[in-house]
Design an enzyme around this catalytic site. Structure first.
Site, PDB file in Angstrom:
ATOM      1  N   GLU A 120      75.662  38.483  32.819  1.00  0.00           N
ATOM      2  CA  GLU A 120      76.099  38.327  31.757  1.00  0.00           C
ATOM      3  C   GLU A 120      77.344  37.599  31.292  1.00  0.00           C
ATOM      4  O   GLU A 120      77.801  36.681  30.587  1.00  0.00           O
ATOM      5  CB  GLU A 120      76.283  39.859  30.980  1.00  0.00           C
ATOM      6  CG  GLU A 120      74.935  40.658  31.075  1.00  0.00           C
ATOM      7  CD  GLU A 120      74.906  41.444  29.881  1.00  0.00           C
ATOM      8  OE1 GLU A 120      74.291  41.188  28.851  1.00  0.00           O
ATOM      9  OE2 GLU A 120      75.665  42.634  29.921  1.00  0.00           O
ATOM     10  N   GLU A 140      69.425  46.239  33.988  1.00  0.00           N
ATOM     11  CA  GLU A 140      69.814  47.106  32.987  1.00  0.00           C
ATOM     12  C   GLU A 140      68.507  48.024  32.726  1.00  0.00           C
ATOM     13  O   GLU A 140      68.432  49.400  32.628  1.00  0.00           O
ATOM     14  CB  GLU A 140      70.491  46.669  31.722  1.00  0.00           C
ATOM     15  CG  GLU A 140      71.803  46.377  31.882  1.00  0.00           C
ATOM     16  CD  GLU A 140      72.341  45.197  32.678  1.00  0.00           C
ATOM     17  OE1 GLU A 140      73.394  44.626  32.740  1.00  0.00           O
ATOM     18  OE2 GLU A 140      71.397  44.224  33.022  1.00  0.00           O
TER      19      GLU A 140
END
Length: 266
Positions: A120, A140
């Site tokens: 990210e 995730e």
């Protein structure tokens, strides 16, 4: 020059090198690291002697994502850093480049793990170099979580949507070669060579007119989601003033006189 327990800062000429420094945890994010990152971005923004930024990790890893235990901030130093987060509740998002875009180009030098929060943060950088054995991925969903660092928005704008959705929905790891194949990184180099390649690119940027470099970066991001007509109008608004700067005049004189421009002497 700043830095914290888990984030080191040094200068390489006109390049500010920020190193995620928690190798025993594959540089998983801690409060100390987030505060150090934020301070590093601000230092680069405010210091005109800094022309570029390289972000890398210590100990053969880039970043393995969030460490919830470390984010608890144990001890007096941890409490002081937690106070920074309380004073600016957006600080961690700025540190991760979700809510802050540095004025100067940011080059990522990735070795080893660059997963979850690491991938990210990567999406907030401008140019990306990876060692051959680097691993990328947004894990995730495998843990029943959401990649809330910006990936459901940014990734599809940076790589083809089919690849973005596969990465987001499968949570599988990607090799450096796969990451390059889908456009997530621009260079794959032998293991241990990512930082050297990133610094080489930084030096090429540093040799250019700093005002032009900043304006070009700003224009690319400002126009990314505009129509072509609106984007071209915004480009003129951003670009024309550059021609009237001292950098531009010096660049023209240096070209005519067949010498390096003065702004290369950093």
């Amino acid at each position: 020059m700043g830095g914290t327990e888990h984030l080191t800062v040094r200068r390489e000429g006109a390049t500010l090198v920020l190193t995620l420094n928690r190798p025993e945890a594959k540089n998983a994010l801690s409060i100390s690291m987030l505060v150090g990152l934020y301070d590093g971005w601000i230092e680069a923004d405010e210091d005109d002697a800094v022309r570029s930024i390289v972000l890398t990790g210590a100990g053969g890893a880039f970043c393995a994502g969030m460490d919830l235990k470390a984010l608890a901030g144990q001890g007096m130093a941890g409490e002081q850093l937690r106070d920074r987060l309380k004073a600016d509740p957006d600080l961690h998002w700025k540190a991760m480049l979700r809510h802050h875009r540095p004025r100067k180009p940011v080059i990522a030098a990735v070795e080893g793990y660059c997963v979850a929060g690491g991938t990210e943060i990567l999406q907030g950088t401008d140019i990306r170099v990876a060692g051959e054995s680097a691993t990328f991925g947004l894990f995730e969903v495998r843990r029943g979580l959401f990649p809330i660092g910006g990936s459901t928005v940014r990734l599809q704008r940076q790589i083809p949507r089919t690849h973005a959705l596969e990465m987001l929905l499968t949570g599988r790891p990607y090799t450096a070669r796969e990451a390059a194949g889908i456009g997530l990184v621009g260079h794959v180099v032998p293991d241990g060579g990512a930082l050297d390649k990133a610094l080489e690119i930084a030096e090429q940027i540093n040799a250019c007119g700093p005002l032009a470099v900043e304006a070009v970066k700003a224009s690319v991001y400002e126009t990314a989601e505009l129509t072509e007509t609106d984007g071209l109008a915004a480009e003129l608004k951003r670009g024309w003033p550059v021609f009237d700067t001292a950098d531009a005049k010096e660049g023209a004189r240096a070209f005519a006189e067949k010498r390096p421009p003065l702004y290369q002497r950093h």
